[in-house]
Write a protein that holds these residues in place. Structure first.
Motif, PDB file in Angstrom:
ATOM      1  N   ASP A  52     -10.450  -8.090  17.785  1.00 26.53           N
ATOM      2  CA  ASP A  52      -9.531  -9.163  17.358  1.00 26.53           C
ATOM      3  C   ASP A  52      -8.060  -8.741  17.424  1.00 26.53           C
ATOM      4  N   GLY A  53      -7.812  -7.487  17.791  1.00 27.62           N
ATOM      5  CA  GLY A  53      -6.434  -7.038  17.957  1.00 27.62           C
ATOM      6  C   GLY A  53      -5.696  -6.750  16.668  1.00 27.62           C
ATOM      7  N   SER A  54      -6.388  -6.740  15.542  1.00 25.95           N
ATOM      8  CA  SER A  54      -5.681  -6.518  14.275  1.00 25.95           C
ATOM      9  C   SER A  54      -5.092  -5.117  14.173  1.00 25.95           C
ATOM     10  N   TYR A  55      -5.567  -4.195  14.993  1.00 26.62           N
ATOM     11  CA  TYR A  55      -5.035  -2.833  14.966  1.00 26.62           C
ATOM     12  C   TYR A  55      -3.626  -2.746  15.568  1.00 26.62           C
ATOM     13  N   HIS A  56      -3.158  -3.817  16.197  1.00 21.58           N
ATOM     14  CA  HIS A  56      -1.805  -3.809  16.753  1.00 21.58           C
ATOM     15  C   HIS A  56      -0.736  -3.785  15.659  1.00 21.58           C
ATOM     16  N   ALA A  57      -1.088  -4.253  14.477  1.00 21.97           N
ATOM     17  CA  ALA A  57      -0.125  -4.307  13.369  1.00 21.97           C
ATOM     18  C   ALA A  57      -0.367  -3.154  12.403  1.00 21.97           C
ATOM     19  N   TYR A  58       0.711  -2.731  11.709  1.00 20.85           N
ATOM     20  CA  TYR A  58       0.553  -1.734  10.652  1.00 20.85           C
ATOM     21  C   TYR A  58      -0.221  -2.332   9.479  1.00 20.85           C
ATOM     22  N   ALA A  59      -1.022  -1.500   8.851  1.00 22.96           N
ATOM     23  CA  ALA A  59      -1.705  -1.926   7.624  1.00 22.96           C
ATOM     24  C   ALA A  59      -0.715  -1.881   6.455  1.00 22.96           C
ATOM     25  N   PRO A  60      -1.048  -2.520   5.332  1.00 23.97           N
ATOM     26  CA  PRO A  60      -0.198  -2.395   4.137  1.00 23.97           C
ATOM     27  C   PRO A  60      -0.034  -0.924   3.764  1.00 23.97           C
ATOM     28  N   PRO A  61       1.118  -0.527   3.246  1.00 24.96           N
ATOM     29  CA  PRO A  61       1.399   0.895   3.025  1.00 24.96           C
ATOM     30  C   PRO A  61       0.442   1.600   2.070  1.00 24.96           C
ATOM     31  N   ALA A  62      -0.126   0.884   1.100  1.00 28.86           N
ATOM     32  CA  ALA A  62      -1.069   1.495   0.163  1.00 28.86           C
ATOM     33  C   ALA A  62      -2.515   1.160   0.507  1.00 28.86           C
ATOM     34  N   GLY A  63      -2.719   0.469   1.636  1.00 24.20           N
ATOM     35  CA  GLY A  63      -4.068   0.096   2.033  1.00 24.20           C
ATOM     36  C   GLY A  63      -4.349  -1.375   1.786  1.00 24.20           C
ATOM     37  N   PHE A  64      -5.360  -1.909   2.466  1.00 21.49           N
ATOM     38  CA  PHE A  64      -5.749  -3.297   2.244  1.00 21.49           C
ATOM     39  C   PHE A  64      -6.176  -3.495   0.790  1.00 21.49           C
ATOM     40  N   GLU A  65      -5.743  -4.589   0.209  1.00 27.16           N
ATOM     41  CA  GLU A  65      -6.031  -4.839  -1.204  1.00 27.16           C
ATOM     42  C   GLU A  65      -7.532  -4.855  -1.484  1.00 27.16           C
ATOM     43  N   GLU A  66      -8.307  -5.422  -0.570  1.00 28.84           N
ATOM     44  CA  GLU A  66      -9.754  -5.463  -0.769  1.00 28.84           C
ATOM     45  C   GLU A  66     -10.327  -4.052  -0.830  1.00 28.84           C
ATOM     46  N   LEU A  67      -9.857  -3.176   0.042  1.00 30.35           N
ATOM     47  CA  LEU A  67     -10.355  -1.809   0.051  1.00 30.35           C
ATOM     48  C   LEU A  67      -9.938  -1.069  -1.210  1.00 30.35           C
ATOM     49  N   ARG A  68      -8.707  -1.225  -1.633  1.00 29.24           N
ATOM     50  CA  ARG A  68      -8.233  -0.551  -2.852  1.00 29.24           C
ATOM     51  C   ARG A  68      -9.089  -0.947  -4.058  1.00 29.24           C
ATOM     52  N   LYS A  69      -9.408  -2.229  -4.155  1.00 27.23           N
ATOM     53  CA  LYS A  69     -10.230  -2.731  -5.261  1.00 27.23           C
ATOM     54  C   LYS A  69     -11.642  -2.141  -5.195  1.00 27.23           C
ATOM     55  N   SER A 246       7.379   8.622  -1.166  1.00 27.98           N
ATOM     56  CA  SER A 246       7.658   9.307   0.106  1.00 27.98           C
ATOM     57  C   SER A 246       6.378   9.917   0.663  1.00 27.98           C
ATOM     58  N   PRO A 247       5.391   9.093   1.007  1.00 26.83           N
ATOM     59  CA  PRO A 247       4.120   9.613   1.517  1.00 26.83           C
ATOM     60  C   PRO A 247       4.278  10.141   2.944  1.00 26.83           C
ATOM     61  N   PRO A 248       3.370  10.996   3.387  1.00 26.19           N
ATOM     62  CA  PRO A 248       3.426  11.468   4.774  1.00 26.19           C
ATOM     63  C   PRO A 248       3.385  10.323   5.785  1.00 26.19           C
ATOM     64  N   ASN A 249       2.683   9.247   5.421  1.00 26.19           N
ATOM     65  CA  ASN A 249       2.599   8.076   6.286  1.00 26.19           C
ATOM     66  C   ASN A 249       2.923   6.845   5.448  1.00 26.19           C
ATOM     67  N   ASN A 250       4.062   6.231   5.717  1.00 26.48           N
ATOM     68  CA  ASN A 250       4.444   5.036   4.947  1.00 26.48           C
ATOM     69  C   ASN A 250       4.186   3.740   5.697  1.00 26.48           C
ATOM     70  N   LEU A 251       3.382   3.809   6.773  1.00 21.33           N
ATOM     71  CA  LEU A 251       3.125   2.621   7.579  1.00 21.33           C
ATOM     72  C   LEU A 251       1.667   2.179   7.516  1.00 21.33           C
ATOM     73  N   GLY A 252       0.939   2.674   6.545  1.00 22.32           N
ATOM     74  CA  GLY A 252      -0.441   2.226   6.360  1.00 22.32           C
ATOM     75  C   GLY A 252      -1.432   3.020   7.186  1.00 22.32           C
ATOM     76  N   SER A 253      -2.614   3.223   6.635  1.00 26.86           N
ATOM     77  CA  SER A 253      -3.645   4.000   7.321  1.00 26.86           C
ATOM     78  C   SER A 253      -4.379   3.164   8.363  1.00 26.86           C
ATOM     79  N   ASN A 254      -5.149   3.846   9.174  1.00 24.78           N
ATOM     80  CA  ASN A 254      -5.858   3.286  10.309  1.00 24.78           C
ATOM     81  C   ASN A 254      -6.578   1.973   9.976  1.00 24.78           C
ATOM     82  N   VAL A 255      -6.221   0.917  10.680  1.00 25.55           N
ATOM     83  CA  VAL A 255      -6.798  -0.409  10.425  1.00 25.55           C
ATOM     84  C   VAL A 255      -8.302  -0.423  10.715  1.00 25.55           C
ATOM     85  N   VAL A 256      -8.698   0.184  11.834  1.00 31.60           N
ATOM     86  CA  VAL A 256     -10.113   0.218  12.192  1.00 31.60           C
ATOM     87  C   VAL A 256     -10.921   0.941  11.120  1.00 31.60           C
TER      88      VAL A 256
END
Length: 383
Positions: A52-69, A246-256
């Motif tokens: 679906d191409g969703s990996y083209h965009a950065y994920a939320p910086p702290a992760g998808f809300e559903e995953l965090r929950k 100031s995380p090592p990666n502030n653009l969100g972790s791997n969408v896949v």
């Protein structure tokens, strides 16, 4: 003309693992990775994220809300906050970078997992290792041992629970005692729960010390996403706010990876009990094979992690020689010195969330590999 120089250690280390990764049919019994197939929905979710191409965009910086929950629910710590990272090792790097500093101490066990000690030293802390390779104390940290080691200089207490590589797991009473000790000196308590999913019982320190406990969570082991790099930090919102600055990666972790993890957590109850059954059966198979070799010994059985330690010293076998012998047969196991310089010459570690055929092959080879290792105490560099 400049004289040729030896390759830097990091080049040797990378080439070593590159060779392993490019060995066709290699049986990975050395990195505690999970090679069982997950629920089909996990693979489907990863494939769909590509389609679906969703990996083209950065994920939320702290992760998808559903995953965090789902992560917070899986650990059982309502009210806490999860920060998704590129693997649990990044989580530990972020935490150590924020809370270790010059003039402070980082207290941990020996053996333990080595990399957080490197992170702590880089941040300026002095590392204090408490020996636990002792049957008299059940191969794990005791409250008395920790209490005697802490002081006003203790900034961080780091505990891998279940322990890697020993596989021992702490009771709720022990965890509460440890957090009481941490509270008494104002220290942060990092509870590395990488192997918690394999334990018969696990008690998160956050239940007893929510103000300064930090739990690190991995998807590499129970869900088998090691190569997709996904983990998390779980703590109270104030601590998460600190590590999020100031995380090592502030653009969100791997969408896949995140989509696969969401599917894994949603279906965990359906398929993970079978993984545990297969792991326990593999542990039994190795235990029985080891019992037949004079001098070999498994100090912790059954293990509460997805691994077993096999002592080789009384069999007159050098661990590195045994690792090298197995590698020549397309089987990777791990030498003890990866985890501990003090006790590493005593043992090898074997990872067991792997196909039963791999374990059968390991067991069938064991007598011949022990004989071969006895005749050779040298090998190339191991990492």
């Amino acid at each position: 003309m400049h004289a040729p120089t030896a390759a830097p250690p990091f080049e040797l280390r990378n080439a070593y693992f590159d060779k392993l990764c490019n060995t066709p049919g290699l049986m990975w019994l050395g990195q505690n990775t999970n090679h069982f197939d997950p629920h089909p929905s996990v693979i489907d979710a990863a494939i769909e994220a590509l389609r679906d191409g969703s990996y083209h965009a950065y994920a939320p910086p702290a992760g998808f809300e559903e995953l965090r929950k789902l992560i917070v629910e899986d650990v059982g710590v309502p009210g806490m906050s999860a920060f998704v990272t590129d693997g649990a090792v990044e989580a530990l790097y972020n935490v150590c970078s924020n809370f270790c500093e010059p003039g402070t101490e980082f207290v941990t066990t020996d053996p333990s997992w080595a990399w957080p000690m490197h992170f702590a030293r880089k941040a300026g802390s002095t590392v204090v290792e408490l020996p636990i390779y002792d049957a008299a104390q059940g191969y794990k940290l005791t409250p008395e041992q920790l209490r005697a080691a802490v002081s006003e200089h203790t900034r961080v207490i780091y505990l891998v629970d279940p322990n890697n590589p020993l596989g021992t797991c702490h009771t709720s009473e022990e965890i509460k005692a440890f957090t009481d000790i941490a509270r008494s000196v104002g220290a942060y308590f990092i509870h590395d729960a990488t192997y918690a999913q394999f334990a018969d019982g696990f008690s998160p320190a956050l239940q007893y010390y929510p103000e300064k406990s930090i739990l690190t969570y991995s998807f590499s082991k129970w869900l088998g996403l090691a190569g997709l790099r996904l983990g998390a930090v779980i703590a109270n919102p104030d601590i998460i706010e600190t590590i999020a600055t100031s995380p090592p990666n502030n653009l969100g972790s791997n969408v896949v990876s995140q989509r696969a993890a969401i599917a894994g957590l949603k279906t965990k109850a359906e398929w993970f009990p079978t993984i545990l059954e297969r792991l326990r059966a593999n542990q039994t198979a190795v235990y029985e094979a080891v019992q037949k070799i004079p001098g070999l010994h498994i100090p912790v059985y059954p293990s509460n992690a997805n691994l077993l330690v096999i002592e080789t010293v009384e069999a007159g076998v050098n661990p590195e020689a045994l690792v090298a012998a197995y590698q020549q047969e397309g089987v990777m196991i791990r030498q003890g010195t990866y985890h501990t310089k003090r006790f590493g010459e005593r043992f090898v570690k074997v990872s067991l969330t792997v196909p039963e055929a791999w374990v059968q092959h390991f067991c069938e080879l064991l007598p011949a590999m022990v004989d071969k290792a006895r005749q050779s105490t040298t090998s190339g560099p191991l990492f």
